[in-house]
Every structure is written in structure tokens, then in C-alpha cells.
Design a protein around this motif. Structure first.
Motif, mmCIF file in Angstrom:
data_model
loop_
_atom_site.group_PDB
_atom_site.id
_atom_site.type_symbol
_atom_site.label_atom_id
_atom_site.label_comp_id
_atom_site.label_asym_id
_atom_site.label_seq_id
_atom_site.Cartn_x
_atom_site.Cartn_y
_atom_site.Cartn_z
ATOM 1 N N SER A 26 0.844 -1.203 0.117
ATOM 2 C CA SER A 26 -0.050 0.050 0.139
ATOM 3 C C SER A 26 0.773 1.479 -0.022
ATOM 4 O O SER A 26 1.737 1.415 0.798
ATOM 5 N N ALA A 29 3.209 3.748 3.188
ATOM 6 C CA ALA A 29 3.248 3.524 4.510
ATOM 7 C C ALA A 29 4.614 2.886 4.716
ATOM 8 O O ALA A 29 4.777 2.443 5.923
ATOM 9 N N ARG A 50 3.724 -2.405 2.942
ATOM 10 C CA ARG A 50 3.327 -3.072 4.128
ATOM 11 C C ARG A 50 3.488 -4.472 4.326
ATOM 12 O O ARG A 50 3.010 -5.213 3.842
ATOM 13 N N SER A 346 4.926 1.487 8.881
ATOM 14 C CA SER A 346 3.299 0.870 9.105
ATOM 15 C C SER A 346 2.918 0.436 10.188
ATOM 16 O O SER A 346 3.708 -0.187 11.073
ATOM 17 N N GLN A 347 1.714 0.917 10.731
ATOM 18 C CA GLN A 347 1.490 0.328 12.198
ATOM 19 C C GLN A 347 0.870 -1.016 12.065
ATOM 20 O O GLN A 347 -0.463 -1.148 12.426
ATOM 21 N N GLY A 389 -1.212 7.798 7.689
ATOM 22 C CA GLY A 389 -1.522 6.688 6.964
ATOM 23 C C GLY A 389 -2.228 6.934 5.541
ATOM 24 O O GLY A 389 -2.600 8.075 5.229
ATOM 25 N N ASP A 390 -2.415 6.009 4.819
ATOM 26 C CA ASP A 390 -3.180 5.994 3.688
ATOM 27 C C ASP A 390 -4.734 5.686 3.724
ATOM 28 O O ASP A 390 -5.091 4.853 4.450
ATOM 29 N N SER A 397 -6.695 -4.827 6.938
ATOM 30 C CA SER A 397 -5.473 -4.238 6.240
ATOM 31 C C SER A 397 -4.784 -4.916 5.286
ATOM 32 O O SER A 397 -4.969 -6.292 5.294
ATOM 33 N N TYR A 562 -5.373 3.250 6.445
ATOM 34 C CA TYR A 562 -4.496 1.965 6.832
ATOM 35 C C TYR A 562 -3.329 2.601 7.561
ATOM 36 O O TYR A 562 -2.548 3.661 7.106
ATOM 37 N N THR A 563 -3.202 2.712 8.912
ATOM 38 C CA THR A 563 -2.434 3.635 9.817
ATOM 39 C C THR A 563 -0.937 3.299 9.669
ATOM 40 O O THR A 563 -0.312 2.240 9.622
ATOM 41 N N SER A 564 -0.327 4.542 9.695
ATOM 42 C CA SER A 564 1.181 4.549 10.057
ATOM 43 C C SER A 564 1.649 5.662 11.273
ATOM 44 O O SER A 564 0.898 6.018 11.876
#
Length: 595
Positions: A26, A29, A50, A346-347, A389-390, A397, A562-564
Motif C-alpha cells: 500500500s 506506508a 506494508r 506502517s502500524q 496513513g493511507d 488491512s 491504513y495507519t502509519s
């Protein structure tokens, strides 16, 4: 934690602005700054990959852990976190950063080995990731030779069994519930503890220990994800003679490279080397530093300023809980020296979504309207910008096994008011007012609330906002019959397969703590019950990913990010990188460049 409420609790305390068999990517990220990786792997991270995890072999499970390039031994690493840990008792730990940091003193049956940013699930205390039989109903683990407690006593299968039996006992309700549910074949923990109430009430026959090195789990239904559950902190061994009850929550007995020398709650935590830890048994951890000194309670803005400016203890300091404060981020990005101290990535498999309580917003046309009204671009900007994030279009995810990209209701990041009005016009239930609850612990969250008020007003909907304290938010939104329609939440599957998402959050029979949005679809229930009987991991993952699109046609939530994350390290800290599974700086790889 696959349930929306516990999954929320599992999120690392990071946002200051607000196996796996295949690779998913993704854009945007990737990692940057710090000691993030080398060569091709670093380039892959910066391109936005990711990372997913592979399932390791027995050979991969041998120690020692692959060395961190350039690492040296000695010195004291300082970790300045805003808050002390809610739990150190391994059967109570249920948060990503806590999982990661507790690897310094605790070991599990399996764990994630990370090399150049790439995660691989391997045997930790066990010789491999487990052997299954009987269609996935029986799993056997063999313990390694030479594994020991901090006093030198060998770790045995009985210790692992006792640790897992504790998850049934009173006081462990908020930890992971998979062991109780899986081992008894129960729908939830409440039903499980009616069958077995913990080690004080005798032996759990579903776990056999034929010898000191062997542990066998017997499940009533097939369980394909046992290797992943075996990596959770709740799978840690506990010695009955060292179990101090509530006291174990402040000082658990160590099995990892460090042991707890002192812990003053809400003030400090000091770790020293564990002389009985043997690196040749451990493929995960290192013992580079002599000591770790944690402090709690200092404002993260002050800590970040000291670290980024190299003042005082700043060069040897980092935070594993918090991100770079928004007011310092732009300056740090402009200054080459400070930018090098940023640790981004990326988280893990975390996502951020706008949750809709389906039992209150019952008309799917209204939920579709909310989907089109949500101003993703502006929301992200007020919370901290693209670094968060994206934009997401899926429930799960890209870091989850078998993930497939889809976008059932395409919309511009700015939203689409006219499309929203079309769906509102089709709705059988007319809506002119909705409520939005949020944690009022940061000014950017107040700004987000106003952004949403303005966006919904464009479609003729009055959005009533309700700022809540953190404890009240959890109690009222997730646990009670609260009069709130919408809230924003960051969540994750409990491990990076789809097995803990839909089954533990979207079945209509689940309670409000699990299915907090009160989603209900009889067809989905029936398919989840069918999938529960699949014992082959890839087949089960494929079925759950396919079912996800059926769920999302109902728009039970609105995907957001989609969290970072972007954290920070002192200039003398080496080995700092975001753990690709746990989503915060991995403490077990840290070293001091000079001491």
C-alpha cells in the motif's frame, strides 16, 4: 484483540494527532529515518510496502537472533513514556506496544522474528510453531533445551499450562479470551468459565503435559491459528510459586534477556540483564544494553524536544508509546539532523474507521450516505496529515494474509455531498440528527468534530458532538446502551490473519463489548459458522476475506486509514525501527552507539 472494543484497547498509545503467506502493498506506508533497514529492504519500505509475515521453520526457530547491523553492547537506554503500563502480568497484557516492550523480560511459545524489517513467526520457547493433527483440533509443542527463569530454574510445560489456565480465572476478563473460548469450545468467555474457572479449581484436561518438555492442546473445534495465538503474551509461562496475584501485575518473573530490578508505579521501571537467559535459545531478542530505565509522566512534547535537540539525556532516550508531537513534526522534517531521528513505518495491521452503531442507524441507505459524507482528506489533515496513513477502502488491512483490494462505494477523499443526498432520499428512515462521540484528550480531536459537523450539515444532518473522557468513552460507547451513532476508532486484528476480525466482531450473537456496532446479518452469521469448522489455515483465510465484501455491502463502518506511525529516537540510539506486527519501536533490538 479482534473485537472492536478490545482491539481499540490494544492499540499502542501512539497517535498524538488523533502465516501470512503472501505480500500486500500500500503506497505511502513505508519507513523513513533512523536505522530502518538496509539496501533492498530499506528501498522496499520507502516504496510503501506494508510488510507481512511468513511462517518460519524449526531451523528458523533456533537461536541466537540474527545480529542487528552495527550493534554493540553496554550502557543504559532510557525510555520516556507518558504513562506507566496498565498491566505487566502477561495474561493481562492486551496492547500492541505493551506486547512489544514486554519481550524484553517475557517469552512465549512462538514469537515474531524481525530481520531487516521483515517479520517471520518462529518458535520462541518452543522448537517450532507447532504441529497439528486431528484436522486442527490437536496441537503439540516441544520446549527447547536450556530455557530458564531469572533464578535459573528450567521452564517446563507445566509452567506454560499454568499460565494459560490463569486466563480463565477472575481478574483476567479484559485480557485475550481465545484460550478459554477455544479450549472449551465456548461462544464467549462467560460460557467458558462456567466449564472451567481457573487453576484454583483444579486441572484443565484440554491441556496435557506428558513430560516437562511437551505440551498438547486439545480443541473441540478445528483451530488453524494456534501458532499466532501462541505468540500472544497470554501464552507466556507462569510459575505457581511465583504467582503473587495482583502483585504479579507490577513485577512478573522474567524469562527474557532482562529482569525487572525495580518498578515504582506511575514513576519508573528499571530492567537489568537476566544472567540466566541464553541467547542460543532465543531467535527473537538481543541483550545489547546493560540496563533499560523507563520513566513515566513527563509530557511527551518536552521529551521530544530534548531528544530532537540532543539536550540532557536526549541522545540516549526514546519513547516507545508516543509519536512525534504535531507541533514539532514539520520542523523535524525540514532539519536533516532531526529528520534522521524520526522512526516511521506502517502500524502493523491497524486500521482507523468511522464506526456506525447499526442498531441505531438501521437503514443501510443512511449508512451509505454517511460513507459519502465523511470528509477523509480534511479529517486526516486536521489529525496530522498524510503521515497518519493511507486512505482505506477495505475493512481489513493490507498486512493481513490473503487481503484483496476492493472499493465497493468509490468516493473522493473530499467526500461527495450529492451522492450522500441521493442515498438519504432513498432511505426508508428519514434522519435529520446524528450523534458523534469522541475522546476529548487533544485539540485536534475537537477540530475533527467540527469538521464532521460542517460536512454533515451540507446534507441537512445536524451532527451533535459529545466529547468524553477516555474512561467514560470506553464505558459508554462500547459497553453501555449509549445514545451515540458514530465514533472514530483505531483497531487491529489480534494477529495478522483474518481469523480474529469477522468471527469475533460481526456475528450477531456476540455481546456489545465484542460487536459494539451491533451488526446483524443472518447470511453472514451462517457463513461464519460454516467457516469456523475449517481447519486448514489458507482455506479459512480465503473464506473470511471473501466474506468481508458481503459484510461491507451493508456499510457497517466507514473505512478511513491504513495507519502509519512516526516516533523518535535519540542520536545515540541504534536499532530503532517500527515493529511490523506490533506497530511501535521494537525495544528488543535497541543498542547504544556509544556508552
Amino acid at each position: 484483540m479482534a473485537r472492536p472494543s478490545p482491539r481499540t484497547a490494544a492499540v499502542p498509545v501512539l497517535v498524538t494527532a488523533a502465516a501470512l503467506l503472501m505480500c500486500s502493498c500500500s503506497a505511502g506506508a513505508g519507513a523513513e529515518g533512523g536505522d530502518q533497514g538496509k539496501g533492498k529492504d530499506k528501498a522496499a519500505a520507502k516504496s510503501g510496502q506494508r510488510l507481512t509475515a511468513t511462517l518460519g521453520t524449526a531451523e528458523d526457530s533456533r537461536g541466537p537472533a540474527p545480529a542487528v547491523e552495527g550493534a554493540r553492547t553496554g550502557g543504559t537506554i532510557r525510555i520516556a513514556n507518558a504513562h506507566d503500563y496498565g498491566h505487566l502480568d502477561p495474561q493481562k497484557v492486551y496492547a500492541g506496544e505493551s506486547y512489544s516492550t514486554s519481550l524484553l523480560w517475557g517469552r512465549q511459545l512462538t514469537q515474531y522474528q524481525v530481520v531487516d524489517g521483515k517479520p517471520k513467526l518462529v518458535g520462541d520457547l518452543a522448537t517450532d510453531t507447532g504441529q497439528s493433527s486431528d484436522g486442527g483440533r490437536t496441537w503439540t509443542y516441544k520446549l527447547k533445551d536450556g530455557i530458564a527463569w531469572e533464578d535459573g530454574e528450567p521452564i517446563t510445560s507445566e509452567h506454560v499450562k499454568y499460565g494459560i489456565e490463569r486466563t480463565f480465572a477472575p481478574g483476567f476478563e479484559l485480557g485475550p479470551t481465545y484460550w478459554p473460548e477455544w479450549l472449551t469450545g465456548s461462544e464467549d468467555r462467560t460460557a467458558a468459565v462456567e466449564k472451567y474457572a481457573g487453576p484454583e479449581h483444579g486441572d484443565l484436561g484440554a491441556i496435557e503435559t506428558p513430560d516437562a518438555k511437551t505440551i498438547v492442546f486439545h480443541f473441540p473445534q478445528p483451530q488453524s491459528d494456534v501458532p499466532y495465538m501462541a505468540a500472544q503474551s497470554s501464552s507466556s509461562p507462569v510459575r505457581k510459586d511465583k504467582d503473587t496475584g495482583t502483585g504479579y501485575d507490577t513485577r512478573p518473573f522474567a524469562t527474557g534477556p532482562y529482569r525487572i530490578a525495580a518498578h515504582k508505579q506511575n514513576q519508573s521501571l528499571t530492567l537489568e540483564r537476566n544472567p540466566h537467559w541464553k541467547p542460543e535459545t532465543d531467535p527473537i531478542r538481543h541483550q545489547y544494553a546493560d540496563r533499560f530505565e523507563f520513566t513515566f509522566g513527563k509530557k511527551i512534547l518536552n521529551t521530544a524536544q530534548e531528544v530532537l535537540n540532543g539536550r540532557g539525556d536526549g541522545p540516549a532516550t526514546l519513547s516507545t508509546q508516543s509519536e512525534v508531537p504535531p507541533e514539532l513534526y514539520a520542523e523535524a522534517r525540514r532539519d536533516a539532523d532531526k529528520k534522521d531521528l524520526l522512526v516511521a513505518g506502517s502500524q502493523g495491521a491497524y486500521t482507523s474507521d468511522l464506526y456506525i452503531k447499526n442498531s441505531r442507524v438501521t437503514d443501510p441507505e443512511v449508512r451509505k450516505a454517511i460513507h459519502y459524507l465523511f470528509p477523509r482528506e480534511q479529517a486526516r489533515q486536521v489529525l496530522g496529515g498524510p503521515r497518519l496513513g493511507d486512505f482505506a477502502t477495505t475493512l481489513s488491512s493490507p498486512a493481513v494474509v490473503g487481503w484483496k483490494k476492493y472499493d465497493l462505494y468509490p468516493v473522493s477523499p473530499a467526500g461527495d455531498v450529492e451522492k450522500a443526498k441521493e442515498h438519504l432520499a432513498r432511505a426508508k428512515t428519514k434522519v435529520d440528527t446524528l450523534t458523534y462521540a469522541y475522546e476529548s484528550d487533544a485539540p485536534e480531536k475537537d477540530r475533527l468534530a467540527q469538521v464532521l459537523v460542517d460536512a454533515f450539515a451540507k446534507a441537512g444532518i445536524k451532527l451533535v458532538t459529545k466529547p468524553l473522557e477516555k474512561a467514560a468513552f470506553t464505558n459508554e460507547v462500547f459497553r453501555g446502551p449509549a445514545p451515540y451513532d458514530l465514533w472514530l476508532s483505531t483497531n487491529s486484528v489480534d494477529w495478522p490473519t483474518p481469523s480474529t476480525l469477522l468471527p469475533d466482531s460481526y456475528h450477531s450473537k456476540l455481546d456489545a463489548l465484542a460487536n459494539s456496532i451491533r451488526y446483524s446479518n443472518p447470511e453472514v452469521d451462517k457463513e461464519l459458522e460454516r467457516i469456523a469448522g475449517i481447519g486448514e489455515a489458507q482455506q479459512k483465510a480465503d473464506a473470511l476475506i471473501a466474506l468481508e465484501q458481503t459484510v461491507m455491502k451493508d456499510v457497517p463502518v466507514v473505512p478511513f486509514l491504513y495507519t502509519s506511525v512516526t516516533q523518535f529516537r535519540g542520536k545515540n540510539i541504534g536499532g530503532a525501527a517500527i515493529h511490523p506486527i506490533y506497530g511501535s519501536i521494537a525495544a528488543a533490538d535497541l543498542y547504544l552507539k556509544k556508552s
